[in-house]
Design a protein around this motif. Structure first.
Motif, PDB file in Angstrom:
ATOM      1  N   PHE A 123      68.312  51.065  -3.663  1.00 35.02           N
ATOM      2  CA  PHE A 123      69.724  51.049  -4.052  1.00 35.02           C
ATOM      3  C   PHE A 123      69.909  50.283  -5.363  1.00 35.02           C
ATOM      4  CE2 PHE A 123      69.946  51.599   0.575  1.00 35.02           C
ATOM      5  CZ  PHE A 123      70.802  52.683   0.656  1.00 35.02           C
ATOM      6  N   SER A 165      73.071  49.252  -8.292  1.00 30.96           N
ATOM      7  CA  SER A 165      74.513  49.300  -8.541  1.00 30.96           C
ATOM      8  C   SER A 165      74.832  49.961  -9.887  1.00 30.96           C
ATOM      9  CB  SER A 165      75.117  47.899  -8.489  1.00 30.96           C
ATOM     10  OG  SER A 165      74.631  47.115  -9.552  1.00 30.96           O
ATOM     11  N   LEU A 166      73.962  49.797 -10.876  1.00 27.63           N
ATOM     12  CA  LEU A 166      74.228  50.425 -12.168  1.00 27.63           C
ATOM     13  C   LEU A 166      73.898  51.915 -12.105  1.00 27.63           C
ATOM     14  CD1 LEU A 166      72.883  47.616 -14.505  1.00 27.63           C
ATOM     15  CD2 LEU A 166      75.265  48.221 -14.092  1.00 27.63           C
ATOM     16  N   HIS A 167      74.114  52.617 -13.232  1.00 26.12           N
ATOM     17  CA  HIS A 167      73.914  54.064 -13.200  1.00 26.12           C
ATOM     18  C   HIS A 167      72.467  54.469 -13.445  1.00 26.12           C
ATOM     19  CE1 HIS A 167      75.292  53.109 -17.396  1.00 26.12           C
ATOM     20  NE2 HIS A 167      74.153  53.736 -17.649  1.00 26.12           N
ATOM     21  N   THR A 213      71.544  55.407  -7.100  1.00 24.04           N
ATOM     22  CA  THR A 213      72.290  54.611  -8.072  1.00 24.04           C
ATOM     23  C   THR A 213      73.765  54.579  -7.673  1.00 24.04           C
ATOM     24  OG1 THR A 213      72.487  56.601  -9.423  1.00 24.04           O
ATOM     25  CG2 THR A 213      70.749  55.069 -10.022  1.00 24.04           C
ATOM     26  N   ASP A 214      74.570  53.797  -8.388  1.00 28.66           N
ATOM     27  CA  ASP A 214      76.007  53.657  -8.116  1.00 28.66           C
ATOM     28  C   ASP A 214      76.298  53.143  -6.705  1.00 28.66           C
ATOM     29  OD1 ASP A 214      76.564  54.692 -10.653  1.00 28.66           O
ATOM     30  OD2 ASP A 214      76.825  56.745  -9.926  1.00 28.66           O
ATOM     31  N   LEU A 220      76.656  49.553  -4.797  1.00 27.41           N
ATOM     32  CA  LEU A 220      76.650  48.095  -4.831  1.00 27.41           C
ATOM     33  C   LEU A 220      76.680  47.616  -3.387  1.00 27.41           C
ATOM     34  CD1 LEU A 220      76.837  45.427  -6.427  1.00 27.41           C
ATOM     35  CD2 LEU A 220      79.311  45.717  -6.486  1.00 27.41           C
ATOM     36  N   LYS A 246      79.584  45.924  -1.283  1.00 27.86           N
ATOM     37  CA  LYS A 246      80.882  46.514  -1.608  1.00 27.86           C
ATOM     38  C   LYS A 246      80.928  47.985  -1.187  1.00 27.86           C
ATOM     39  CE  LYS A 246      83.354  43.346  -3.752  1.00 27.86           C
ATOM     40  NZ  LYS A 246      84.659  42.929  -3.244  1.00 27.86           N
ATOM     41  N   THR A 247      80.026  48.786  -1.734  1.00 26.80           N
ATOM     42  CA  THR A 247      80.015  50.219  -1.422  1.00 26.80           C
ATOM     43  C   THR A 247      79.609  50.434   0.031  1.00 26.80           C
ATOM     44  OG1 THR A 247      79.280  50.555  -3.699  1.00 26.80           O
ATOM     45  CG2 THR A 247      79.187  52.456  -2.244  1.00 26.80           C
ATOM     46  N   VAL A 248      78.661  49.637   0.476  1.00 29.35           N
ATOM     47  CA  VAL A 248      78.195  49.676   1.855  1.00 29.35           C
ATOM     48  C   VAL A 248      77.703  48.263   2.151  1.00 29.35           C
ATOM     49  CG1 VAL A 248      75.860  50.420   1.172  1.00 29.35           C
ATOM     50  CG2 VAL A 248      76.680  50.914   3.481  1.00 29.35           C
TER      51      VAL A 248
END
Lengths: 482, 286
Positions: free
Chosen positions: A179, A181-183, A219-220, A222, A225-227
């Motif tokens: 995983f 967080s950046l692209h 990617t993308d 975080l 936050k995202t999970v």
């Protein structure tokens, strides 16, 4: 590309070490192309033959990932290139990166016995040679699919620790998701280290190699936050997690004027240039503004990277450092490179405030001189301010490169993760295991070594520990089933 | 690259566009007050956009943007079926939604899109809402009926007087407060001068006021510090500590200057890409 004069001598396998050819300083200071050129085949073979092939090699002990250094050098000396690649990759999934950014002079090369009487073997440059040979001559291996039914492991953060752990875990046969967080994957290798030290083609290729092992790169995302970590383990079926989220929180100096326009953290400055390619604005859409005169505050590798980047953007650059060159934490070679390119080093200088114009744009850094007093806790002599020594360093761009703290986002999102006072995660130093069962951590989120190779060593150790952990979990599960 | 597909799109007002984008992980998690970082394509910059709404079941989020710079103009030219290269989120702290009693919600321009989820969230927990919405002119107002339905009373203001009060939202707020209207909480979202004026007013009435800030960001995860703002004398990062802050503590003048850091470069990019944007517009028939 014209190499520097001192590097054009005949290759030698007796006596002195073959120097690493670099592009001429005046030429390289104008672009973002790679500075170090690497060895030619002839020089690489000659340098490889300098290796004494010690029976009990001390260099291997100096390597955080334990590469069979004499082994790969022997294969290279005998022109068995594919064998050299295999030996390297057995221990290091990212040799093209390590061969470029590892501080070999304090690790493997520091331990080389040749170094006692003359100069150590150029292990790093040979590693780079083998990695580049592979890139040039061998295709990527076919994509491996994970063993059906294998346990799922999540690796959080795709910097050096995460990439290494993901590669090792895939080799153990696990279903690995990496995983980021950046692209784009790579962590500090992508956003922090400039292209002139680590070309993105090299990084891309190493990431593709990790993918070819069967690692799924997401990617993308975080995590926190995202999970959440909890959801990954309870809902998405990950049996183990490796946290390698790095040191992503920039420190500021907390002096007046620091929020003026033109003042960047090194993270922002380098991320704009490296990840977002702002040096190719407007073709790439992210802007950066680098003025006529830049001041970079700090003495580490990040400060050198920032200074050399600002120089390449056409700025006159001064590094402001509160101690002297001898105490700088940056690699000696990087300091030398920066100075050769024209960066000015202002030693014994500490900024006290930043001065701006009515538009809120920085125009100068007010500094004071220091002198070195008694050693502090780090063993380095403590800088003491000389009263009344105020002076101005004119600058329309200021980069604050005074270290970073661990990114608190993920640790704070999971109360079961025990943290140290400095924000890092509490881990078992042998295994990287955190206070949460099945959750391991390494790299800058757990340790403060701050080098790419130390992070890779953490990733490697944690992958092994995760493998043991999952084997135990399975053994217990099987017993329960009976 | 998977991409994040645009499944619907409509103009809310001239230069203001609403789009629904497939982003299942974000849709499942997003709460009022949070934002996403978006990158349109491989060469694109990363820009923060508030999550205006979400549909967890459909796996979509709603974003609203006003055409200001290159990226927002480029986005306006995208069509249903096109994809964004990246959507990261939800980021930032969710708004702390509590039952205060009487809450006055003040929004200007595209800020209306961002206050809408807040109005809904604060209404849902039983607050009595007064809404004040404003824009330069009547046709730039949107979501008026949606917000009216959630509010006990709603006031409009336009700079040109084309509807509602001829003046600013803060003129309306000032009058209401002066006439003795009592509120327990205020939310103000809009251009920086509007938030500065609104918080200046509410401070005099000791009315706690929440603002939502959108400084320049790069990563949006606390890594770069580009979005730093001074709040109560302390450096805070809008991306991780915010974007909501106590409006009475924010240094708006500094924020305004920082927001203008790349004005020249943005203008240069717009000039440089004029042909490209024109061609895109011609293609999509706008």
């Amino acid at each position: 590309m014209a190499p520097e004069e001192n590097t054009t001598r005949t290759p030698s396998s007796a006596g002195a070490r073959n120097p690493l050819p670099r592009r001429e300083a005046r030429e390289r200071a104008n672009d973002f192309e790679e500075v170090a050129l690497g060895f030619s085949l002839a020089v690489a073979l000659a340098e490889a033959k300098r290796c004494l092939q010690c029976r009990r090699p001390s260099c291997v002990k100096g390597c955080p990932v334990g590469i069979d250094i004499p082994g790969f050098i022997k294969a290279l000396a005998e022109e068995r290139f594919e064998d050299a690649v295999r030996v390297l990759k057995d221990r290091n999934s990212l040799p093209g990166i390590c061969g470029r950014v590892c501080p070999q002079e304090t690790q493997c090369e520091a331990a080389c016995v040749l170094g006692r009487k003359s100069e150590p073997v150029a292990i790093g440059t040979l590693e780079r040679f083998v990695a580049d040979w592979e890139q040039e001559h061998l295709g990527l291996p076919p994509v491996t699919t994970p063993t059906p039914g294998a346990a799922k492991v999540a690796v959080i953060g795709s910097g050096p620790a995460g990439l290494t752990a993901a590669a090792d875990l895939a080799r153990y046969g696990y279903q690995v998701t990496l995983f980021e967080s950046l692209h784009a994957p790579g962590g500090v290798l992508r956003y922090g280290i400039p292209e002139f030290r680590l070309p993105r083609a090299v990084l891309d290729r190493e990431v593709e190699y990790v993918r070819s092992l069967g690692v799924n790169v997401a990617t993308d995302v975080l995590v926190g936050k995202t999970v959440t970590l909890h959801e990954l383990m309870q809902e998405e079926g990950f049996s183990a997690v490796f946290i390698a989220t790095g040191a992503g929180l920039p420190y500021f100096l907390r002096i007046p004027g620091e929020n003026l326009g033109g003042v960047y953290s090194a993270n922002e400055f380098l991320t704009r240039l490296n990840l977002m390619k702002a040096y190719r604005f407007p073709e790439y859409r992210t802007p950066i503004r680098v003025g006529k005169r830049s001041a970079v505050i700090g003495g580490g590798n990040t400060a050198m990277d920032s200074a050399r980047s600002a120089l390449r953007m056409g700025s006159e650059v001064s590094i402001l450092y509160r101690r002297t060159r001898a105490e700088m934490p940056a690699r000696a070679e990087e300091v030398k490179n920066a100075l050769a390119e024209g960066v000015i080093l202002k030693e014994l200088t500490v900024p006290v405030r930043m001065i701006g114009n009515s538009a809120g744009q920085v125009t100068a850094v007010e500094c004071q001189s220091t002198e070195l007093g008694d050693p502090d806790a780090s063993g380095r002599r403590r800088p003491q301010i000389v009263p009344g020594s105020e002076f101005l360093v004119p600058a329309d761009t200021v980069v604050v490169a005074v270290s970073q703290s661990p990114n608190p986002l993920l640790p704070q999102s999971e109360p079961r993760l025990e943290r140290r006072e400095d924000g890092r995660l509490v881990v078992n130093p042998e295994t990287g295991e955190t206070s949460m069962p099945g959750v391991f951590a390494g790299g800058d989120i757990a340790n403060d070594a701050g080098t790419v190779i130390a992070a890779m060593g953490d990733g490697r150790r944690a992958a092994r520990a995760i493998h043991h952990y999952l084997q135990q979990v399975r053994a217990v599960g099987n017993r329960d089933d009976e | 690259m998977v991409g994040y597909k645009i499944v619907s799109k409509r103009a809310l007002a001239p230069t203001v566009t609403l789009a629904e984008v497939v982003a299942p992980r974000v849709a499942r998690k997003a709460k009022a007050g949070q934002f996403v970082m978006i990158r349109v394509d491989e060469r694109g910059e990363r820009i923060p956009l508030t999550v205006a709404d979400k549909d967890a079941q459909a796996g979509t989020i709603t974003i609203v943007f006003q055409e200001i710079g290159y990226t927002t103009r480029q986005m306006a030219g995208l069509e249903v079926g096109d994809t964004l290269a990246d959507v990261l989120g939800p980021l930032g702290q969710p708004t702390e939604v509590r039952r205060y009693g009487r809450v006055v919600c003040v929004a200007g321009g595209v800020g209306i899109a961002f206050i809408y989820p807040q109005v809904r969230a604060f209404a849902e927990v039983g607050n009595e809402i007064t809404s004040i919405l404003g824009a330069r002119t009547k046709e730039l107002l949107f979501f008026v009926e949606e917000i009216r339905a959630l509010s006990r009373d709603l006031h409009l203001a336009t700079d040109d007087g084309s509807t509602g009060r001829h003046g600013l939202v803060t003129d309306v707020l000032g009058d209401l407060l002066a006439q003795g209207a009592r509120y327990d909480y205020c939310i103000a979202i809009g251009p920086i001068p509007m938030m500065k004026a609104a918080t200046g007013l509410t401070k005099r009435y000791h009315l706690p006021t929440l603002v939502s800030l959108d400084p320049i960001m790069v990563d949006g995860t606390g890594m770069c510090g580009s979005c730093r703002v001074t709040v109560g004398g302390e450096i805070r990062f809008a991306c991780v500590h915010g974007p909501d802050f106590d409006g009475h503590l924010v240094d708006f003048d500094e924020l305004m200057k920082r927001k203008r850091a790349f004005v020249q470069e943005e203008r240069c990019l717009l000039e440089d890409s004029a042909d490209e944007l024109e061609a895109q517009r011609a293609k999509t028939g706008q």
